[in-house]
Design a protein around this motif. Structure first.
Motif, PDB file in Angstrom:
ATOM      1  N   GLY A   1       1.043  -1.111  -0.037  1.00 48.17           N
ATOM      2  CA  GLY A   1      -0.180   0.100  -0.034  1.00 48.17           C
ATOM      3  C   GLY A   1       0.821   1.126   0.024  1.00 48.17           C
ATOM      4  N   VAL A   2       0.134   2.530  -0.086  1.00 46.21           N
ATOM      5  CA  VAL A   2       0.873   3.815   0.138  1.00 46.21           C
ATOM      6  C   VAL A   2       0.646   4.437   1.535  1.00 46.21           C
ATOM      7  CG1 VAL A   2       0.696   3.997  -2.414  1.00 46.21           C
ATOM      8  CG2 VAL A   2      -1.063   4.671  -1.199  1.00 46.21           C
ATOM      9  N   THR A   3       1.197   5.457   1.612  1.00 46.20           N
ATOM     10  CA  THR A   3       1.121   6.260   2.835  1.00 46.20           C
ATOM     11  C   THR A   3       0.293   7.549   2.555  1.00 46.20           C
ATOM     12  OG1 THR A   3       3.304   5.570   3.625  1.00 46.20           O
ATOM     13  CG2 THR A   3       2.247   7.110   4.735  1.00 46.20           C
ATOM     14  N   ARG A   4      -0.816   7.978   3.149  1.00 53.95           N
ATOM     15  CA  ARG A   4      -1.734   8.749   3.053  1.00 53.95           C
ATOM     16  C   ARG A   4      -2.329   9.551   4.288  1.00 53.95           C
ATOM     17  NH1 ARG A   4       0.338   8.141  -1.200  1.00 53.95           N
ATOM     18  NH2 ARG A   4      -0.747   7.947  -3.224  1.00 53.95           N
ATOM     19  N   ASN A   5      -2.662  10.765   4.517  1.00 51.08           N
ATOM     20  CA  ASN A   5      -3.345  11.388   5.325  1.00 51.08           C
ATOM     21  C   ASN A   5      -2.544  11.350   6.736  1.00 51.08           C
ATOM     22  OD1 ASN A   5      -5.107  11.401   3.309  1.00 51.08           O
ATOM     23  ND2 ASN A   5      -6.300   9.885   4.075  1.00 51.08           N
ATOM     24  N   ILE A   6      -1.859  11.931   6.760  1.00 46.84           N
ATOM     25  CA  ILE A   6      -0.843  11.896   7.695  1.00 46.84           C
ATOM     26  C   ILE A   6      -0.881  13.378   8.428  1.00 46.84           C
ATOM     27  CG2 ILE A   6       1.589  11.736   8.758  1.00 46.84           C
ATOM     28  CD1 ILE A   6       0.767   9.230   7.275  1.00 46.84           C
ATOM     29  N   SER A   7      -1.002  13.261   9.733  1.00 50.80           N
ATOM     30  CA  SER A   7      -1.059  14.674  10.621  1.00 50.80           C
ATOM     31  C   SER A   7       0.069  14.658  11.770  1.00 50.80           C
ATOM     32  CB  SER A   7      -2.448  14.716  11.359  1.00 50.80           C
ATOM     33  OG  SER A   7      -3.350  15.046  10.394  1.00 50.80           O
ATOM     34  N   ILE A   8       0.803  15.387  11.739  1.00 49.85           N
ATOM     35  CA  ILE A   8       2.152  15.759  12.374  1.00 49.85           C
ATOM     36  C   ILE A   8       1.810  17.250  13.310  1.00 49.85           C
ATOM     37  CG2 ILE A   8       4.624  16.125  12.836  1.00 49.85           C
ATOM     38  CD1 ILE A   8       4.658  14.476  10.152  1.00 49.85           C
ATOM     39  N   VAL A   9       1.255  16.853  14.527  1.00 56.87           N
ATOM     40  CA  VAL A   9       0.710  17.942  15.308  1.00 56.87           C
ATOM     41  C   VAL A   9       1.624  18.329  16.539  1.00 56.87           C
ATOM     42  CG1 VAL A   9      -1.372  18.726  16.708  1.00 56.87           C
ATOM     43  CG2 VAL A   9      -1.708  17.226  14.609  1.00 56.87           C
ATOM     44  N   ASN A  10       2.102  19.445  16.780  1.00 58.28           N
ATOM     45  CA  ASN A  10       2.728  19.851  18.070  1.00 58.28           C
ATOM     46  C   ASN A  10       3.860  19.053  18.568  1.00 58.28           C
ATOM     47  OD1 ASN A  10       1.255  22.280  18.041  1.00 58.28           O
ATOM     48  ND2 ASN A  10      -0.278  21.211  18.911  1.00 58.28           N
ATOM     49  N   CYS A  11       4.485  18.629  17.527  1.00 62.77           N
ATOM     50  CA  CYS A  11       5.593  17.663  17.879  1.00 62.77           C
ATOM     51  C   CYS A  11       6.962  18.357  18.179  1.00 62.77           C
ATOM     52  CB  CYS A  11       5.949  16.288  16.776  1.00 62.77           C
ATOM     53  SG  CYS A  11       4.389  15.270  16.784  1.00 62.77           S
ATOM     54  N   VAL A  12       8.075  17.606  18.650  1.00 62.95           N
ATOM     55  CA  VAL A  12       9.168  18.266  19.025  1.00 62.95           C
ATOM     56  C   VAL A  12      10.329  17.241  18.386  1.00 62.95           C
ATOM     57  CG1 VAL A  12      11.090  19.242  20.822  1.00 62.95           C
ATOM     58  CG2 VAL A  12       8.409  19.575  21.004  1.00 62.95           C
ATOM     59  N   SER A  13      11.033  17.931  17.625  1.00 58.03           N
ATOM     60  CA  SER A  13      12.147  16.916  17.072  1.00 58.03           C
ATOM     61  C   SER A  13      13.553  17.555  17.002  1.00 58.03           C
ATOM     62  CB  SER A  13      11.864  16.418  15.541  1.00 58.03           C
ATOM     63  OG  SER A  13      12.877  15.441  15.127  1.00 58.03           O
ATOM     64  N   HIS A  14      14.656  17.052  17.649  1.00 57.34           N
ATOM     65  CA  HIS A  14      15.800  17.760  17.809  1.00 57.34           C
ATOM     66  C   HIS A  14      16.861  16.926  17.993  1.00 57.34           C
ATOM     67  CE1 HIS A  14      16.068  17.343  22.334  1.00 57.34           C
ATOM     68  NE2 HIS A  14      14.443  17.551  22.206  1.00 57.34           N
ATOM     69  N   ASP A  15      17.980  17.411  17.746  1.00 54.71           N
ATOM     70  CA  ASP A  15      19.355  16.863  17.918  1.00 54.71           C
ATOM     71  C   ASP A  15      19.380  15.412  17.413  1.00 54.71           C
ATOM     72  OD1 ASP A  15      21.084  18.618  19.630  1.00 54.71           O
ATOM     73  OD2 ASP A  15      18.913  18.451  20.879  1.00 54.71           O
ATOM     74  N   ASN A  16      18.855  15.116  16.106  1.00 56.53           N
ATOM     75  CA  ASN A  16      19.028  13.898  15.338  1.00 56.53           C
ATOM     76  C   ASN A  16      20.285  14.302  14.295  1.00 56.53           C
ATOM     77  OD1 ASN A  16      16.491  12.495  16.562  1.00 56.53           O
ATOM     78  ND2 ASN A  16      15.745  14.177  15.886  1.00 56.53           N
ATOM     79  N   THR A  17      20.628  13.128  13.950  1.00 58.18           N
ATOM     80  CA  THR A  17      21.667  13.212  12.905  1.00 58.18           C
ATOM     81  C   THR A  17      21.179  13.390  11.499  1.00 58.18           C
ATOM     82  OG1 THR A  17      21.881  10.886  12.577  1.00 58.18           O
ATOM     83  CG2 THR A  17      23.242  11.671  14.332  1.00 58.18           C
ATOM     84  N   GLY A  18      19.914  13.116  11.370  1.00 60.27           N
ATOM     85  CA  GLY A  18      19.092  13.639  10.024  1.00 60.27           C
ATOM     86  C   GLY A  18      18.377  14.726  10.184  1.00 60.27           C
ATOM     87  N   ASP A  19      17.015  14.622   9.336  1.00 61.62           N
ATOM     88  CA  ASP A  19      16.181  15.825   9.459  1.00 61.62           C
ATOM     89  C   ASP A  19      15.341  15.570  10.814  1.00 61.62           C
ATOM     90  OD1 ASP A  19      16.981  16.479   6.837  1.00 61.62           O
ATOM     91  OD2 ASP A  19      15.522  15.264   5.899  1.00 61.62           O
ATOM     92  N   GLY A  20      14.717  17.002  11.222  1.00 68.93           N
ATOM     93  CA  GLY A  20      13.560  16.793  12.262  1.00 68.93           C
ATOM     94  C   GLY A  20      12.591  16.092  11.618  1.00 68.93           C
TER      95      GLY A  20
END
Length: 495
Positions: free
Chosen positions: A261-280
């Motif tokens: 299948g495919v990936t559809r309808n994603i909600s990313i709400v008020n998350c915190v992403s930091h100090d990872n080696t890749g993207d936030g």
């Protein structure tokens, strides 16, 4: 008259204690048979404080409550290095209305392919609560496609749990589920991803919690990875940090999509992403550039903070119908927001501040746009200076050395309908103009810029035909300029 001692197990429907069936809980005695005997005859099984060595799978059935005395107090320890035919210490195969809580499940001998707890088949309403699982190939394994009766694992939940220190896999791996809730859980120090929503998961909610320091093996590990085949996924309030990969990685894998299948309808709400080696946050299709059917699609990023990552704050790549509303993207080694090979992207009310901290980052800009079609940004702030210093000492704001060479870079090749609204405020960049446009275009309306600044924009300000420049130090006949011809910095006419 002789008295007979009554046990709870003599009362129909009463809870039973595994020690009444011969379990010892000394960490040495093999308690597998005693615990399984209790499970076989009762609906509610109490496992008091102690360390219970087991050497085989404990198979739970429908309508079972399996409850310890607390994490770190009741410990189920797999005391063998042998693989198990059922692949788990605690197994729920097609179980309905089961509840497992308040215990630790541990393993230190690196048995191949063994999970701490496994929920498979067409299970319904299974609740895992206050569990700490560590040291397995994968700590929590949920897959409706496995088991005696394969199907969808439906309306199950994992709450206030921890999955950590796997020896080869994920903190939690999820596949073939419907209406799964993962709430207030921590997944950390796992070999691969902390949370793996692998495929064919509908209506998944990840609420709160943390996923950190994952990717401890030779391959990288993300905080959360949707891989392929998820509909209606909500990630709300999750914090991801210190992962050897992206914090939040949402993708469709074209090599897997025909079957998963495919990936559809994603909600990313008020998350915190930091100090990872890749993207936030990274939104992408895993491979391939030509087939639009399998693009990641219909993504909403709302609010949140994405900072101090080793790559970009946000990458929107090989995606369509992406809306980014609010949010802070700052202090990342590369650009704050990168949009590449994406269709129908709308960004509004964001702050992109003090990125490109790695001096080798390319391009050194706050916002990078390439191979994008129908892109709009409005009501946003792109600032090349240190936001923390600016907040503390606003009077020194203009004296700070910017990290952005330009606020925005737009690559025209294969781009069309790029709109930079006049409500986008660009400040503290090294070049004379905030927007750098490169490449060539073959369409009539590649970039529409509506910007404000000082001086004559001719040979200074980039823009496509139809762009507007408002000169704040102009006079009669020299306050408004319209781009009437040319593809780079020429063709501006005063009005």
């Amino acid at each position: 008259m002789a008295l007979t001692k009554a046990h709870n197990r003599m009362i129909e429907g009463a809870a039973v204690n595994v020690k009444d069936f011969g379990a010892v809980g000394d960490g040495v005695t093999d308690d597998t048979a005693a615990i399984q005997a209790a499970v076989n005859v009762a609906a509610k099984i109490i496992v008091p404080a102690g360390t219970y060595k087991v050497t085989n799978t404990l198979a739970l059935k429908d309508n079972t409550t399996f409850q310890g005395n607390g994490v770190g107090l009741t410990i189920i320890n797999y005391g063998s290095s042998a693989a198990l035919s059922d692949g788990a210490i605690i197994l729920l195969d097609g179980a309905d209305n089961a509840y497992v809580s308040d215990l630790s499940i541990t393993h230190t001998l690196s048995a191949s392919g063994v999970s701490g707890i496994k929920v498979i088949g067409a299970s319904y309403n299974v609740k895992l609560e206050r569990l700490d699982v560590s040291g397995f190939s994968t700590n929590f394994f949920l897959d409706g496609a496995e088991g005696a009766v394969a199907g969808k694992l439906t309306r199950c939940s994992v709450t206030q749990c921890c999955g950590h220190d796997t020896h080869s896999g994920y903190g939690i791996r999820v596949q073939n589920t419907d209406s799964l809730l993962i709430q207030d859980c921590n997944f950390y120090s796992n070999t691969l991803d902390g949370i793996k929503l692998r495929a064919l998961n509908d209506n998944t909610r990840v609420i709160g919690g943390q996923s950190y320091n994952n990717g401890t093996g030779p391959s990288n590990g993300n905080g959360i990875d949707t891989l392929s085949g998820g509909y209606e996924v909500t990630i709300d309030g999750l914090e991801c940090y210190g992962n050897d990969g992206a914090g939040i990685y949402c993708k469709t894998d074209i090599s897997l999509s025909p079957s998963l299948g495919v990936t559809r309808n994603i909600s990313i709400v008020n998350c915190v992403s930091h100090d990872n080696t890749g993207d936030g946050i990274q939104l992408t299709r895993n491979s391939g550039d030509t087939d639009t059917d399998y693009l990641l699609a219909n993504v909403n990023v709302i609010g949140g903070r994405y900072y101090s990552n080793g790559a970009n704050g946000l990458t929107v790549g090989r995606s369509r119908n992406v809306n980014v509303t609010g949010g802070l993207f700052y202090d990342n080694d590369n650009v704050g927001v990168s949009v590449v090979q994406a269709i129908d992207v709308n960004i509004g009310n964001v702050s992109i501040i003090h990125n490109c901290l790695d001096p080798t980052s390319s391009p050194p800009v706050g916002l990078s746009i390439a191979k994008a079609v129908r892109f709009n940004i409005s009501n946003s702030n792109i600032n090349g200076s240190d936001c923390d210093t600016c907040i503390i000492e606003p009077s020194d704001y203009s004296s700070l050395t910017p990290t952005h060479q330009w606020a925005i870079q737009i690559h025209l090749t294969d781009s069309d309908n790029i709109n930079i609204d006049s409500t986008v405020q660009c400040s503290n960049y090294l070049e004379p103009q905030p927007i750098y446009i490169t490449g060539t275009h073959t369409t009539n309306t590649p970039v529409i810029v509506d910007q404000t600044g000082t001086g004559n924009p001719e040979n200074v300000q980039y823009g496509g035909v139809g762009s507007v420049f408002r000169r704040t130090n102009g006079g009669a006949g020299s306050s408004i300029y319209v781009k009437e011809s040319g593809v780079a910095k020429t063709g501006w006419a005063a009005k």
